[in-house]
Design an enzyme around this catalytic site. Structure first.
Site, PDB file in Angstrom:
ATOM      1  N   THR A   1       0.843  -1.199   0.000  1.00 49.10           N
ATOM      2  CA  THR A   1       0.000   0.000   0.000  1.00 49.10           C
ATOM      3  C   THR A   1       0.885   1.258   0.000  1.00 49.10           C
ATOM      4  OG1 THR A   1      -0.056   0.177   2.414  1.00 49.10           O
ATOM      5  CG2 THR A   1      -1.755  -1.209   1.375  1.00 49.10           C
TER       6      THR A   1
ATOM      7  N   TYR B   1      21.798  -4.725  -2.090  1.00 49.10           N
ATOM      8  CA  TYR B   1      20.631  -4.567  -2.975  1.00 49.10           C
ATOM      9  C   TYR B   1      20.275  -3.094  -3.211  1.00 49.10           C
ATOM     10  CZ  TYR B   1      17.619  -4.722   1.296  1.00 49.10           C
ATOM     11  OH  TYR B   1      17.011  -4.497   2.513  1.00 49.10           O
TER      12      TYR B   1
ATOM     13  N   LYS C   1      17.096   2.371   0.309  1.00 42.28           N
ATOM     14  CA  LYS C   1      18.554   2.187   0.396  1.00 42.28           C
ATOM     15  C   LYS C   1      19.238   2.728  -0.866  1.00 42.28           C
ATOM     16  CE  LYS C   1      18.925  -0.118   4.400  1.00 42.28           C
ATOM     17  NZ  LYS C   1      19.667   0.381   5.571  1.00 42.28           N
TER      18      LYS C   1
HETATM   19  C1  LIG Z   1      21.677  -9.102   1.556  1.00 36.39           C
HETATM   20  C2  LIG Z   1      21.339  -8.633   2.924  1.00 36.39           C
HETATM   21  C3  LIG Z   1      19.918  -8.190   3.106  1.00 36.39           C
HETATM   22  C4  LIG Z   1      19.490  -7.858   4.513  1.00 36.39           C
HETATM   23  C5  LIG Z   1      18.583  -6.712   4.531  1.00 36.39           C
HETATM   24  C6  LIG Z   1      18.137  -6.230   5.834  1.00 36.39           C
HETATM   25  C7  LIG Z   1      17.791  -4.990   5.882  1.00 36.39           C
HETATM   26  C8  LIG Z   1      17.149  -4.383   7.047  1.00 36.39           C
HETATM   27  O1  LIG Z   1      16.754  -3.267   6.947  1.00 36.39           O
HETATM   28  S1  LIG Z   1      17.001  -5.265   8.462  1.00 36.39           S
HETATM   29  C9  LIG Z   1      16.096  -4.174   9.531  1.00 36.39           C
HETATM   30  C10 LIG Z   1      14.721  -4.618   9.600  1.00 36.39           C
HETATM   31  N1  LIG Z   1      14.104  -4.052  10.771  1.00 36.39           N
HETATM   32  C11 LIG Z   1      12.805  -4.025  10.911  1.00 36.39           C
HETATM   33  O2  LIG Z   1      12.075  -4.461  10.049  1.00 36.39           O
HETATM   34  C12 LIG Z   1      12.271  -3.370  12.122  1.00 36.39           C
HETATM   35  C13 LIG Z   1      10.906  -3.877  12.456  1.00 36.39           C
HETATM   36  N2  LIG Z   1       9.852  -3.542  11.461  1.00 36.39           N
HETATM   37  C14 LIG Z   1       9.017  -2.497  11.560  1.00 36.39           C
HETATM   38  O3  LIG Z   1       9.149  -1.675  12.462  1.00 36.39           O
HETATM   39  C15 LIG Z   1       7.831  -2.411  10.607  1.00 36.39           C
HETATM   40  O4  LIG Z   1       7.951  -3.471   9.699  1.00 36.39           O
HETATM   41  C16 LIG Z   1       7.650  -1.093   9.806  1.00 36.39           C
HETATM   42  C17 LIG Z   1       8.873  -0.870   8.958  1.00 36.39           C
HETATM   43  C18 LIG Z   1       6.428  -1.162   8.933  1.00 36.39           C
HETATM   44  C19 LIG Z   1       7.449   0.088  10.664  1.00 36.39           C
HETATM   45  O5  LIG Z   1       6.268   0.007  11.386  1.00 36.39           O
HETATM   46  P1  LIG Z   1       5.204   1.215  11.506  1.00 36.39           P
HETATM   47  O6  LIG Z   1       5.724   2.486  11.020  1.00 36.39           O
HETATM   48  O7  LIG Z   1       4.683   1.120  12.899  1.00 36.39           O
HETATM   49  O8  LIG Z   1       4.155   0.801  10.463  1.00 36.39           O
HETATM   50  P2  LIG Z   1       2.640   0.337  10.637  1.00 36.39           P
HETATM   51  O9  LIG Z   1       2.562  -0.926  11.414  1.00 36.39           O
HETATM   52  O10 LIG Z   1       1.842   1.512  11.136  1.00 36.39           O
HETATM   53  O11 LIG Z   1       2.251   0.051   9.138  1.00 36.39           O
HETATM   54  C20 LIG Z   1       2.395   1.070   8.134  1.00 36.39           C
HETATM   55  C21 LIG Z   1       1.886   0.509   6.844  1.00 36.39           C
HETATM   56  O12 LIG Z   1       2.705  -0.615   6.470  1.00 36.39           O
HETATM   57  C22 LIG Z   1       1.839  -1.762   6.303  1.00 36.39           C
HETATM   58  N3  LIG Z   1       2.510  -2.979   6.753  1.00 36.39           N
HETATM   59  C23 LIG Z   1       3.167  -3.145   7.908  1.00 36.39           C
HETATM   60  N4  LIG Z   1       3.628  -4.413   7.983  1.00 36.39           N
HETATM   61  C24 LIG Z   1       3.227  -5.050   6.857  1.00 36.39           C
HETATM   62  C25 LIG Z   1       3.396  -6.368   6.350  1.00 36.39           C
HETATM   63  N5  LIG Z   1       4.071  -7.304   7.033  1.00 36.39           N
HETATM   64  N6  LIG Z   1       2.873  -6.667   5.132  1.00 36.39           N
HETATM   65  C26 LIG Z   1       2.199  -5.741   4.419  1.00 36.39           C
HETATM   66  N7  LIG Z   1       2.000  -4.452   4.844  1.00 36.39           N
HETATM   67  C27 LIG Z   1       2.502  -4.124   6.041  1.00 36.39           C
HETATM   68  C28 LIG Z   1       0.648  -1.484   7.180  1.00 36.39           C
HETATM   69  O13 LIG Z   1      -0.462  -2.244   6.777  1.00 36.39           O
HETATM   70  C29 LIG Z   1       0.463   0.007   6.963  1.00 36.39           C
HETATM   71  O14 LIG Z   1      -0.151   0.265   5.734  1.00 36.39           O
HETATM   72  P3  LIG Z   1      -1.749   0.572   5.624  1.00 36.39           P
HETATM   73  O15 LIG Z   1      -2.448  -0.676   6.050  1.00 36.39           O
HETATM   74  O16 LIG Z   1      -1.969   0.888   4.183  1.00 36.39           O
HETATM   75  O17 LIG Z   1      -2.035   1.723   6.527  1.00 36.39           O
HETATM   76  N1  LIG Z   2      20.351  -7.669   9.463  1.00 37.31           N
HETATM   77  C1  LIG Z   2      20.898  -7.811   8.251  1.00 37.31           C
HETATM   78  O1  LIG Z   2      21.088  -8.925   7.752  1.00 37.31           O
HETATM   79  C2  LIG Z   2      21.303  -6.611   7.478  1.00 37.31           C
HETATM   80  C3  LIG Z   2      21.107  -5.338   7.947  1.00 37.31           C
HETATM   81  N2  LIG Z   2      21.509  -4.267   7.189  1.00 37.31           N
HETATM   82  C4  LIG Z   2      21.332  -2.931   7.683  1.00 37.31           C
HETATM   83  O2  LIG Z   2      21.966  -2.807   8.938  1.00 37.31           O
HETATM   84  C5  LIG Z   2      21.211  -1.934   9.770  1.00 37.31           C
HETATM   85  C6  LIG Z   2      20.867  -2.652  11.060  1.00 37.31           C
HETATM   86  O3  LIG Z   2      20.117  -3.817  10.751  1.00 37.31           O
HETATM   87  P1  LIG Z   2      19.488  -4.719  11.905  1.00 37.31           P
HETATM   88  O4  LIG Z   2      20.370  -4.705  13.109  1.00 37.31           O
HETATM   89  O5  LIG Z   2      19.113  -6.004  11.294  1.00 37.31           O
HETATM   90  O6  LIG Z   2      18.179  -3.907  12.185  1.00 37.31           O
HETATM   91  P2  LIG Z   2      17.200  -3.912  13.428  1.00 37.31           P
HETATM   92  O7  LIG Z   2      15.830  -3.986  12.921  1.00 37.31           O
HETATM   93  O8  LIG Z   2      17.634  -4.903  14.453  1.00 37.31           O
HETATM   94  O9  LIG Z   2      17.497  -2.498  14.040  1.00 37.31           O
HETATM   95  C7  LIG Z   2      16.942  -1.413  13.472  1.00 37.31           C
HETATM   96  C8  LIG Z   2      17.028  -0.334  14.512  1.00 37.31           C
HETATM   97  O10 LIG Z   2      16.396   0.797  13.962  1.00 37.31           O
HETATM   98  C9  LIG Z   2      15.664   1.388  15.003  1.00 37.31           C
HETATM   99  N3  LIG Z   2      14.587   2.160  14.405  1.00 37.31           N
HETATM  100  C10 LIG Z   2      13.600   1.723  13.609  1.00 37.31           C
HETATM  101  N4  LIG Z   2      12.763   2.737  13.304  1.00 37.31           N
HETATM  102  C11 LIG Z   2      13.260   3.822  13.928  1.00 37.31           C
HETATM  103  C12 LIG Z   2      12.854   5.167  14.014  1.00 37.31           C
HETATM  104  N5  LIG Z   2      11.757   5.603  13.376  1.00 37.31           N
HETATM  105  N6  LIG Z   2      13.592   6.045  14.742  1.00 37.31           N
HETATM  106  C13 LIG Z   2      14.702   5.609  15.398  1.00 37.31           C
HETATM  107  N7  LIG Z   2      15.133   4.339  15.357  1.00 37.31           N
HETATM  108  C14 LIG Z   2      14.426   3.470  14.629  1.00 37.31           C
HETATM  109  C15 LIG Z   2      15.139   0.247  15.823  1.00 37.31           C
HETATM  110  O11 LIG Z   2      14.866   0.647  17.155  1.00 37.31           O
HETATM  111  P3  LIG Z   2      13.366   1.022  17.634  1.00 37.31           P
HETATM  112  O12 LIG Z   2      12.426   0.100  16.938  1.00 37.31           O
HETATM  113  O13 LIG Z   2      13.432   0.862  19.111  1.00 37.31           O
HETATM  114  O14 LIG Z   2      13.183   2.447  17.226  1.00 37.31           O
HETATM  115  C16 LIG Z   2      16.327  -0.699  15.811  1.00 37.31           C
HETATM  116  O15 LIG Z   2      17.199  -0.431  16.876  1.00 37.31           O
HETATM  117  C17 LIG Z   2      19.990  -1.517   8.970  1.00 37.31           C
HETATM  118  O16 LIG Z   2      20.214  -0.275   8.350  1.00 37.31           O
HETATM  119  C18 LIG Z   2      19.883  -2.599   7.926  1.00 37.31           C
HETATM  120  O17 LIG Z   2      19.231  -2.152   6.750  1.00 37.31           O
HETATM  121  C19 LIG Z   2      22.103  -4.427   5.993  1.00 37.31           C
HETATM  122  C20 LIG Z   2      22.318  -5.657   5.486  1.00 37.31           C
HETATM  123  C21 LIG Z   2      21.963  -6.836   6.208  1.00 37.31           C
END
Ligand SMILES: CCCCC/C=C/C(=O)SCCNC(=O)CCNC(=O)[C@H](O)C(C)(C)COP(=O)(O)OP(=O)(O)OC[C@H]1O[C@@H](n2cnc3c(N)ncnc32)[C@H](O)[C@@H]1OP(=O)(O)O
Ligand SMILES: NC(=O)C1=CN([C@@H]2O[C@H](COP(=O)(O)OP(=O)(O)OC[C@H]3O[C@@H](n4cnc5c(N)ncnc54)[C@H](OP(=O)(O)O)[C@@H]3O)[C@@H](O)[C@H]2O)C=CC1
Length: 246
Positions: A84, A126, A141
């Site tokens: 969305t 990516y 990113k």
């Molecule tokens: C090669 C190496 C690759 C490794 C790559 C890794 C990269 C990383 O970045 S790892 C870090 C990942 N960390 C997290 O994901 C942190 C935890 N996640 C979140 O906090 C949530 O997923 C967030 C990103 C959506 C933030 O939450 P928030 O702002 O509270 O959003 P809402 O819950 O209010 O939802 C907003 C909007 O998004 C839709 N939505 C949420 N989750 C999903 C889902 N699983 N599937 C589909 N849609 C989702 C939600 O429905 C809302 O949209 P509307 O319904 O249209 O209002």
């Molecule tokens: N894990 C992986 O395999 C990989 C990760 N990366 C990158 O490395 C970084 C760290 O990844 P990872 O440790 O897995 O991520 P996490 O999801 O564990 O950590 C993400 C952090 O971001 C904080 N965060 C999320 N939203 C907000 C916000 N609105 N304001 C302030 N803080 C926020 C969270 O804290 P809180 O929710 O309390 O705010 C949390 O501490 C990311 O940028 C990710 O894209 C890149 C490649 C691979």
């Protein structure tokens, strides 16, 4: 990340939205290295006022801020056709806008004070290969990659260096759900030429290098540490079976 930077000699302010998580990090660093190395300040990177307050508090706690690590991220796997507008926005506001809010706030302070500093952004490979299934995070990113190169060039003459680290898969944080499933974990590893996942401390050490004076002439660069994942294994594993091989 914070703990490893402290082990390497840094004093850090860890920031995020959840106080308990930050306090747990500080307690772990205190227990290992003693107090006074890590401090917790809550902030939401989507909100410029919150970021401004965080930067001010960090300066009070540390005396001076020498570096910024833009680590905050968010994603959820989703088919692009099902995502969305709000879902796309939710991720871009954290990753792309949040990186801008923190970088511009801290760099403006450095520029106003006539001093330099180092910014390190957390990317992933990516950012340039793309990533089907997470278009929101890949797009954000990619934007951070362009920001890294742009600001790296724009501010390097002022002593403000902007660089990035692009880690491969780490079984932590937002991706630890992958490591929990042995079959998925093995499929991930099978695609990595180095044959293993990345350790978080390896990412921290790459970040530390880019923060340090050893990287004083490194500008707008991306240090990729993914065990060759984005390069792929190519035909290597099939060479014995390929026609024409003697
Ligand atoms: C090669 C190496 C690759 C490794 C790559 C890794 C990269 C990383 O970045 S790892 C870090 C990942 N960390 C997290 O994901 C942190 C935890 N996640 C979140 O906090 C949530 O997923 C967030 C990103 C959506 C933030 O939450 P928030 O702002 O509270 O959003 P809402 O819950 O209010 O939802 C907003 C909007 O998004 C839709 N939505 C949420 N989750 C999903 C889902 N699983 N599937 C589909 N849609 C989702 C939600 O429905 C809302 O949209 P509307 O319904 O249209 O209002
Ligand atoms: N894990 C992986 O395999 C990989 C990760 N990366 C990158 O490395 C970084 C760290 O990844 P990872 O440790 O897995 O991520 P996490 O999801 O564990 O950590 C993400 C952090 O971001 C904080 N965060 C999320 N939203 C907000 C916000 N609105 N304001 C302030 N803080 C926020 C969270 O804290 P809180 O929710 O309390 O705010 C949390 O501490 C990311 O940028 C990710 O894209 C890149 C490649 C691979």
């Amino acid at each position: 990340m914070a703990a490893e930077l402290c082990r390497l000699g840094a004093r850090v302010v860890v920031s995020g939205r959840t106080k308990d998580t930050l306090d747990a990090t500080v307690e772990a660093v205190d227990a290992e290295l003693g107090p006074g190395r890590a401090f917790a300040v809550t902030a939401d990177v989507r909100d410029p006022a919150s970021v401004e307050a965080m930067a001010g508090r960090a300066t009070e706690l540390l005396g001076a801020v020498d570096g910024l690590v833009n680590n905050a991220s968010g994603l959820f796997p989703v088919k692009a056709e099902e995502l969305t507008p709000n879902g796309f926005d939710a991720v871009v506001r954290i990753v792309l806008n949040g990186t801008w809010h923190c970088t511009s706030e801290v760099a403006r302070r450095w520029l106003a004070a006539g001093r330099g500093g180092a910014v390190v952004n957390l990317l992933t490979p990516y950012a340039w290969t793309g990533a089907p299934g997470i278009v929101h995070n890949a797009s954000a990113k990619g934007g951070v990659l362009a920001m890294t190169r742009t600001l790296g060039a724009e501010w390097s003459g002022h002593g403000v260096r902007v660089n990035a680290v692009a880690p491969g898969w780490m079984p932590v944080g937002g991706t630890d759900f992958l490591a929990g499933d042995p079959a998925v974990r093995q499929r991930l590893i099978d695609a990595i030429p180095a044959g293993r996942l990345l350790k978080p401390e390896e990412t921290a050490r790459a970040v530390a290098y880019l923060l340090s004076d050893d990287a004083s002439y490194v500008v707008g660069e991306v240090l990729t540490i993914d065990g060759g994942h984005h390069l792929s294994k190519g035909l290597y594993e099939f060479t014995d079976e390929l026609p024409g091989r003697s």
